[in-house]
Design a protein around this motif. Structure first.
Motif, PDB file in Angstrom:
ATOM      1  N   ASP A   1       0.873  -1.075  -0.002  1.00  0.00           N
ATOM      2  CA  ASP A   1      -0.317  -0.398   0.080  1.00  0.00           C
ATOM      3  C   ASP A   1       0.832   1.215  -0.383  1.00  0.00           C
ATOM      4  N   LYS A   2       1.649   1.014   1.340  1.00  0.00           N
ATOM      5  CA  LYS A   2       2.879   2.415   0.259  1.00  0.00           C
ATOM      6  C   LYS A   2       4.018   2.700   0.439  1.00  0.00           C
ATOM      7  N   PHE A   3       4.523   1.508  -0.248  1.00  0.00           N
ATOM      8  CA  PHE A   3       5.501   1.161  -1.074  1.00  0.00           C
ATOM      9  C   PHE A   3       5.439   0.772  -2.624  1.00  0.00           C
ATOM     10  N   ARG A   4       5.707   2.034  -3.895  1.00  0.00           N
ATOM     11  CA  ARG A   4       5.690   1.917  -4.854  1.00  0.00           C
ATOM     12  C   ARG A   4       6.865   1.957  -5.446  1.00  0.00           C
ATOM     13  N   ILE A   5       7.338   0.867  -6.771  1.00  0.00           N
ATOM     14  CA  ILE A   5       8.562   0.881  -7.833  1.00  0.00           C
ATOM     15  C   ILE A   5       7.606   1.959  -9.241  1.00  0.00           C
ATOM     16  N   TYR A   6       7.894   2.800  -8.898  1.00  0.00           N
ATOM     17  CA  TYR A   6       8.004   4.036 -10.158  1.00  0.00           C
ATOM     18  C   TYR A   6       9.456   4.734 -10.414  1.00  0.00           C
ATOM     19  N   PHE A   7       8.680   4.039 -11.954  1.00  0.00           N
ATOM     20  CA  PHE A   7       9.966   5.101 -13.133  1.00  0.00           C
ATOM     21  C   PHE A   7       9.861   5.942 -13.492  1.00  0.00           C
ATOM     22  N   ILE A   8      11.312   6.877 -13.090  1.00  0.00           N
ATOM     23  CA  ILE A   8      11.209   8.160 -13.289  1.00  0.00           C
ATOM     24  C   ILE A   8      12.633   8.357 -13.553  1.00  0.00           C
ATOM     25  N   GLU A   9      12.978   9.383 -14.587  1.00  0.00           N
ATOM     26  CA  GLU A   9      14.643   9.927 -14.310  1.00  0.00           C
ATOM     27  C   GLU A   9      14.627  10.969 -14.753  1.00  0.00           C
ATOM     28  N   ASN A  10      15.616  11.212 -13.947  1.00  0.00           N
ATOM     29  CA  ASN A  10      16.183  12.888 -13.025  1.00  0.00           C
ATOM     30  C   ASN A  10      17.168  12.978 -13.460  1.00  0.00           C
ATOM     31  N   ASP A  11      17.340  14.030 -14.596  1.00  0.00           N
ATOM     32  CA  ASP A  11      18.583  14.945 -15.316  1.00  0.00           C
ATOM     33  C   ASP A  11      19.289  16.647 -14.562  1.00  0.00           C
TER      34      ASP A  11
ATOM     35  N   PHE B   1       2.537  13.025   0.678  1.00  0.00           N
ATOM     36  CA  PHE B   1       3.905  12.829   1.984  1.00  0.00           C
ATOM     37  C   PHE B   1       4.451  11.343   1.145  1.00  0.00           C
ATOM     38  N   PHE B   2       5.304  10.670   1.710  1.00  0.00           N
ATOM     39  CA  PHE B   2       6.480  11.411   1.435  1.00  0.00           C
ATOM     40  C   PHE B   2       5.679  11.617  -0.718  1.00  0.00           C
ATOM     41  N   GLU B   3       6.524  12.587  -0.931  1.00  0.00           N
ATOM     42  CA  GLU B   3       6.303  12.723  -2.528  1.00  0.00           C
ATOM     43  C   GLU B   3       7.820  11.889  -3.576  1.00  0.00           C
ATOM     44  N   PRO B   4       9.030  12.578  -2.880  1.00  0.00           N
ATOM     45  CA  PRO B   4      10.340  12.416  -4.122  1.00  0.00           C
ATOM     46  C   PRO B   4      10.303  11.068  -3.967  1.00  0.00           C
ATOM     47  N   VAL B   5      11.000  10.571  -5.344  1.00  0.00           N
ATOM     48  CA  VAL B   5      11.117   9.070  -5.871  1.00  0.00           C
ATOM     49  C   VAL B   5      12.847   9.255  -5.825  1.00  0.00           C
ATOM     50  N   PHE B   6      13.658   7.968  -5.269  1.00  0.00           N
ATOM     51  CA  PHE B   6      15.162   8.036  -5.378  1.00  0.00           C
ATOM     52  C   PHE B   6      15.059   6.804  -5.202  1.00  0.00           C
ATOM     53  N   ASN B   7      16.590   6.258  -5.512  1.00  0.00           N
ATOM     54  CA  ASN B   7      16.773   5.018  -5.837  1.00  0.00           C
ATOM     55  C   ASN B   7      18.180   4.556  -4.635  1.00  0.00           C
ATOM     56  N   ILE B   8      19.093   3.406  -4.974  1.00  0.00           N
ATOM     57  CA  ILE B   8      19.501   3.143  -4.032  1.00  0.00           C
ATOM     58  C   ILE B   8      20.577   3.837  -3.212  1.00  0.00           C
TER      59      ILE B   8
ATOM     60  N   MET C   1      13.755   5.084  -8.605  1.00  0.00           N
ATOM     61  CA  MET C   1      12.114   3.924  -8.664  1.00  0.00           C
ATOM     62  C   MET C   1      11.938   3.737  -7.482  1.00  0.00           C
ATOM     63  N   LEU C   2      12.727   4.736  -6.778  1.00  0.00           N
ATOM     64  CA  LEU C   2      11.367   4.426  -4.946  1.00  0.00           C
ATOM     65  C   LEU C   2      10.943   5.156  -4.783  1.00  0.00           C
ATOM     66  N   TYR C   3       9.448   5.032  -4.440  1.00  0.00           N
ATOM     67  CA  TYR C   3       8.472   5.584  -4.102  1.00  0.00           C
ATOM     68  C   TYR C   3       7.598   5.075  -2.938  1.00  0.00           C
ATOM     69  N   PHE C   4       7.172   5.987  -2.153  1.00  0.00           N
ATOM     70  CA  PHE C   4       7.186   5.869  -0.631  1.00  0.00           C
ATOM     71  C   PHE C   4       5.499   7.007  -0.235  1.00  0.00           C
ATOM     72  N   PRO C   5       4.852   6.903  -1.066  1.00  0.00           N
ATOM     73  CA  PRO C   5       3.263   7.896  -0.919  1.00  0.00           C
ATOM     74  C   PRO C   5       2.571   7.821   0.441  1.00  0.00           C
ATOM     75  N   LEU C   6       3.092   7.777   1.294  1.00  0.00           N
ATOM     76  CA  LEU C   6       2.973   7.070   2.986  1.00  0.00           C
ATOM     77  C   LEU C   6       1.265   8.427   3.024  1.00  0.00           C
ATOM     78  N   TRP C   7       1.686   9.786   2.679  1.00  0.00           N
ATOM     79  CA  TRP C   7       0.029  10.231   3.176  1.00  0.00           C
ATOM     80  C   TRP C   7      -0.759  10.665   1.733  1.00  0.00           C
ATOM     81  N   LYS C   8      -1.521  11.327   0.951  1.00  0.00           N
ATOM     82  CA  LYS C   8      -2.359  11.683   0.374  1.00  0.00           C
ATOM     83  C   LYS C   8      -3.669  12.166   0.303  1.00  0.00           C
ATOM     84  N   GLY C   9      -3.776  13.183   0.152  1.00  0.00           N
ATOM     85  CA  GLY C   9      -4.951  14.234   0.665  1.00  0.00           C
ATOM     86  C   GLY C   9      -4.809  15.704   0.457  1.00  0.00           C
TER      87      GLY C   9
END
Length: 214
Positions: free
Chosen positions: A38-48, A176-183, A152-160
């Motif tokens: 529920d609170k953890f997704r793999i979400y692929f984005i690229e950051n330049d 909260f928490f919106e940033p997507v990050f990596n290892i 790819m690591l995304y933890f949308p802990l709360w939305k509203g």
């Protein structure tokens, strides 16, 4: 901590980081997501850009995006040499175990993201509406030093929607928490957390010197 153990830690973190990025790049289209729970997704984005998706050209508008990207990549390479020298010097002096571990985490994380920035534009094609290929025959999606960092690591802990009484942002939709990050980002964060919360153990010589001078 020995040089061999520090090297093993760096290589282990770097291996996990790069395996995860290559897997995502070769199995997901850009913007594709997978719910792990529920609170953890793999979400692929690229950051330049820099942290939080900020671009150097946003801060200095007179710099083109490509020049800003190249400047940022070169700065990261210079920074990794500085961190590497600090780590090597600390190992030679048999410095604090906490400091060596923290620097190993920071070094491996920074190096992991540098690999993306330097090489990924050459060794992968783009991920827009397709799954990227490794070492494509027609060439990569960009030139050397212009690759994008895979997150790819995304933890949308709360939305509203925020309460109306909150200044400026009241009534707006918030995540909260919106940033997507990596290892690699996780490794860098762990390194800085160790330095902040175990500062006295990381720098015992400096602390002793301060006490003697007083």
């Amino acid at each position: 901590m020995t040089f061999k153990k520090a090297t093993f830690l760096i290589l282990l973190i770097l291996l996990i980081d790069q395996i995860s990025k290559v897997y995502i790049k070769t199995h997901f289209q850009l913007g594709e997501s997978l719910t792990v729970f529920d609170k953890f997704r793999i979400y692929f984005i690229e950051n330049d850009g820099m942290a939080w998706g900020t671009k150097l050209s946003d801060i200095f508008p007179f710099i083109s995006d490509r020049l800003a990207k190249l400047s940022l990549t070169l700065f990261r390479i210079l920074a990794i040499f500085g961190i590497g020298y600090w780590l090597f010097s600390t190992l030679q002096k048999a410095g604090s175990r906490v400091l060596i571990i923290a620097l190993s985490f920071i070094f491996s994380g920074a190096l992991g993201n540098i690999i993306d920035s330097v090489f990924y534009g050459v060794i992968f094609d783009h991920s827009y509406a397709q799954i990227a290929s490794f070492l494509p025959k027609e060439g990569g999606y960009d030139s050397l030093f212009h690759g994008k960092v895979v997150d790819m690591l995304y933890f949308p802990l709360w939305k509203g929607y925020l309460p109306e009484w909150i200044p400026f942002y009241g009534g707006e939709f918030f995540t909260f928490f919106e940033p997507v990050f990596n290892i690699a980002d996780v490794a860098i964060s762990i390194g800085f957390i160790l330095l902040i919360f175990f500062n006295k153990k990381a720098f015992p010589v400096q602390e002793a010197g301060v006490e003697q001078s007083v």
